[in-house]
Design a protein around this motif. Structure first.
Motif, PDB file in Angstrom:
ATOM      1  N   GLU A 119      -0.313  -5.201  -0.810  1.00  0.00           N
ATOM      2  CA  GLU A 119      -1.632  -5.085  -1.439  1.00  0.00           C
ATOM      3  C   GLU A 119      -2.165  -6.483  -1.791  1.00  0.00           C
ATOM      4  O   GLU A 119      -1.383  -7.364  -2.150  1.00  0.00           O
ATOM      5  N   LEU A 140       0.866  -1.184   0.000  1.00  0.00           N
ATOM      6  CA  LEU A 140       0.000   0.000   0.000  1.00  0.00           C
ATOM      7  C   LEU A 140       0.903   1.235   0.000  1.00  0.00           C
ATOM      8  O   LEU A 140       2.068   1.159   0.373  1.00  0.00           O
ATOM      9  N   LEU A 141       0.343   2.368  -0.383  1.00  0.00           N
ATOM     10  CA  LEU A 141       1.170   3.580  -0.439  1.00  0.00           C
ATOM     11  C   LEU A 141       1.699   3.993   0.933  1.00  0.00           C
ATOM     12  O   LEU A 141       2.773   4.580   1.042  1.00  0.00           O
ATOM     13  N   GLU A 181      -8.325  -5.791  -3.881  1.00  0.00           N
ATOM     14  CA  GLU A 181      -8.298  -4.328  -3.753  1.00  0.00           C
ATOM     15  C   GLU A 181      -7.482  -3.703  -4.887  1.00  0.00           C
ATOM     16  O   GLU A 181      -7.777  -2.587  -5.338  1.00  0.00           O
ATOM     17  N   TRP A 222      -9.852  -3.384  -7.746  1.00  0.00           N
ATOM     18  CA  TRP A 222     -10.703  -2.199  -7.523  1.00  0.00           C
ATOM     19  C   TRP A 222      -9.961  -0.928  -7.923  1.00  0.00           C
ATOM     20  O   TRP A 222     -10.497  -0.069  -8.628  1.00  0.00           O
ATOM     21  N   HIS A 223      -8.707  -0.837  -7.504  1.00  0.00           N
ATOM     22  CA  HIS A 223      -7.950   0.381  -7.776  1.00  0.00           C
ATOM     23  C   HIS A 223      -7.726   0.544  -9.284  1.00  0.00           C
ATOM     24  O   HIS A 223      -7.877   1.643  -9.829  1.00  0.00           O
ATOM     25  N   PHE A 274       6.209   6.145  -5.698  1.00  0.00           N
ATOM     26  CA  PHE A 274       5.763   6.910  -4.522  1.00  0.00           C
ATOM     27  C   PHE A 274       6.084   6.239  -3.183  1.00  0.00           C
ATOM     28  O   PHE A 274       5.738   6.763  -2.125  1.00  0.00           O
ATOM     29  N   LEU A 332      -8.652   7.740 -15.978  1.00  0.00           N
ATOM     30  CA  LEU A 332      -7.595   8.042 -16.959  1.00  0.00           C
ATOM     31  C   LEU A 332      -7.930   7.625 -18.388  1.00  0.00           C
ATOM     32  O   LEU A 332      -7.040   7.533 -19.237  1.00  0.00           O
ATOM     33  N   LEU A 372       0.966   8.626 -20.745  1.00  0.00           N
ATOM     34  CA  LEU A 372       1.311   8.186 -19.391  1.00  0.00           C
ATOM     35  C   LEU A 372       2.756   7.689 -19.355  1.00  0.00           C
ATOM     36  O   LEU A 372       3.470   7.879 -18.362  1.00  0.00           O
ATOM     37  N   LEU A 400       3.639   3.299 -10.386  1.00  0.00           N
ATOM     38  CA  LEU A 400       3.365   4.459  -9.549  1.00  0.00           C
ATOM     39  C   LEU A 400       3.617   4.148  -8.070  1.00  0.00           C
ATOM     40  O   LEU A 400       4.164   4.978  -7.338  1.00  0.00           O
ATOM     41  N   PHE A 424       0.888   0.469 -15.130  1.00  0.00           N
ATOM     42  CA  PHE A 424       1.086   1.845 -14.652  1.00  0.00           C
ATOM     43  C   PHE A 424       0.907   1.945 -13.137  1.00  0.00           C
ATOM     44  O   PHE A 424       1.693   2.612 -12.453  1.00  0.00           O
ATOM     45  N   GLN A 425      -0.110   1.278 -12.609  1.00  0.00           N
ATOM     46  CA  GLN A 425      -0.397   1.405 -11.171  1.00  0.00           C
ATOM     47  C   GLN A 425       0.759   0.888 -10.301  1.00  0.00           C
ATOM     48  O   GLN A 425       1.197   1.586  -9.393  1.00  0.00           O
ATOM     49  N   ALA A 444      -9.655  -0.518 -11.675  1.00  0.00           N
ATOM     50  CA  ALA A 444     -10.927  -0.100 -12.280  1.00  0.00           C
ATOM     51  C   ALA A 444     -11.109   1.409 -12.111  1.00  0.00           C
ATOM     52  O   ALA A 444     -11.554   2.110 -13.033  1.00  0.00           O
ATOM     53  N   MET A 445     -10.735   1.940 -10.959  1.00  0.00           N
ATOM     54  CA  MET A 445     -10.805   3.391 -10.740  1.00  0.00           C
ATOM     55  C   MET A 445      -9.794   4.128 -11.623  1.00  0.00           C
ATOM     56  O   MET A 445     -10.096   5.198 -12.158  1.00  0.00           O
ATOM     57  N   TYR A 446      -8.602   3.578 -11.772  1.00  0.00           N
ATOM     58  CA  TYR A 446      -7.616   4.172 -12.692  1.00  0.00           C
ATOM     59  C   TYR A 446      -8.211   4.273 -14.102  1.00  0.00           C
ATOM     60  O   TYR A 446      -8.078   5.300 -14.771  1.00  0.00           O
TER      61      TYR A 446
END
Lengths: 205, 205
Positions: free
Chosen positions: A39, A32-33, A43, A46-47, A151, A55, A182, A147, A143-144, A49-51
């Motif tokens: 992770e 996790l960040l 989950e 889910w993340h 980070f 985007l 991207l 990232l 990409f996720q 799908a939101m990306y």
């Protein structure tokens, strides 16, 4: 009679929805960040799908965002049977592909035939990465985690001793193909990371 | 110039996607089906999206499954600021609604204005539960935790000393409104549970 049939269909669907609860226990390499733990694949899905929802303007082709979201929701379900194959793990691509295809047949096979086949088709489309929808979904799936590494100051790259060249070759082609803009941002962040500077979101500006 | 603008937009979008990583640390009352730990709100949202994808035929009205999936993906994001309000917790509905609305404005406000407003609208539509899409999404959001309790031998009902009547009144109207056939199955399972019989998926047949 119609109602009896509907009930038997529901039984299969609920068995599938119960089975995929296990994806919540498949642990990935990425943290996790906040680095409190690793992770899990549910989950993560889910993340992603939101990306894709946020985007979709960066897709290289004309994509159907809702199909991409559906692909990303189910792309990792095979890991219930075969686990997560880490990108830096050096496992055989052929063995992985065979095991995952078999898992997909078993798990989507829990559903009523027509529904199960539709989802299996969508999963295979993602794996083949020939359509623009699948290529964008694949780009997001690379990409996720990139990232996350940026980070969290290195993440799985530091753990696995991954070099700048390896990051470029393992993430670059897939992200560039599905979401070229991207990738231009990633190139900058990755270069900064390996030169010892800490990239921030504001460096995309 | 156009590219500069696009980059600044991307910066806002990435900040949003980083912020919502925190939903993975919001712990719900419900356990995983294997009871190894409690479920978090990110993996819960993934599971609900899969429920909507699989069970859309049971919606009472004509629903747009993809809109329902989008609603379910983002419906709990407010919990990053306010936490999960358990259904059996007895908290004030008005206080909860105010806090959640404020959280929605802050979090969706991280996005570029048009995109953030669209998602805020979708979140408000879910909360208001006036459209058929929102009513089906709400039904799914009640159905999944009910199923967890059934298949873990009581779950949060046992923990909170919830009675048969309370289950009927807290889950029934919402599930029945959005997915009436699913509620008829629930009624049977819940009655069996409280009479000491262990329901199984095959009891839906």
């Amino acid at each position: 009679m119609e109602r009896m049939k509907q009930m038997s269909t529901l039984e299969q669907q609920i068995n599938f929805l119960k089975e995929i609860d296990r994806l919540k226990s498949v642990v990935r390499q990425s943290p996790l960040l906040d680095q409190s733990r690793k992770e899990n694949s549910a989950e993560h899905s889910w993340h992603l799908a939101m990306y894709a929802l946020i985007l979709n303007d960066y897709a290289s082709g004309t994509v159907n965002t809702n199909r991409v979201i559906q692909m990303l929701l189910l792309h990792d379900i095979v890991e219930i049977d075969v686990g997560d194959f880490p990108i830096h793990g050096g496992s055989s691509h052929e063995v992985q592909a065979e095991q995952e295809a078999s898992a997909a047949r078993r798990i989507f096979g829990l559903l009523p035939a027509e529904q199960g086949n539709n989802l299996l088709d969508l999963w295979q489309e993602f794996e083949l990465a020939e359509t623009e929808d699948a290529q964008f979904a694949k780009a997001i799936d690379r990409f996720q985690p990139l990232l996350i590494n940026i980070f969290t100051g290195g993440g799985t790259w530091t753990e696995s001793g991954v070099s700048l060249d390896q990051v470029f070759s393992r993430y670059g082609p897939v992200i560039k193909r599905g979401a070229p803009l991207l990738w231009t941002v990633c190139e900058k962040w990755v270069s900064q990371h390996f030169s010892g500077q800490a990239p921030r979101a504001s460096d995309s500006a």
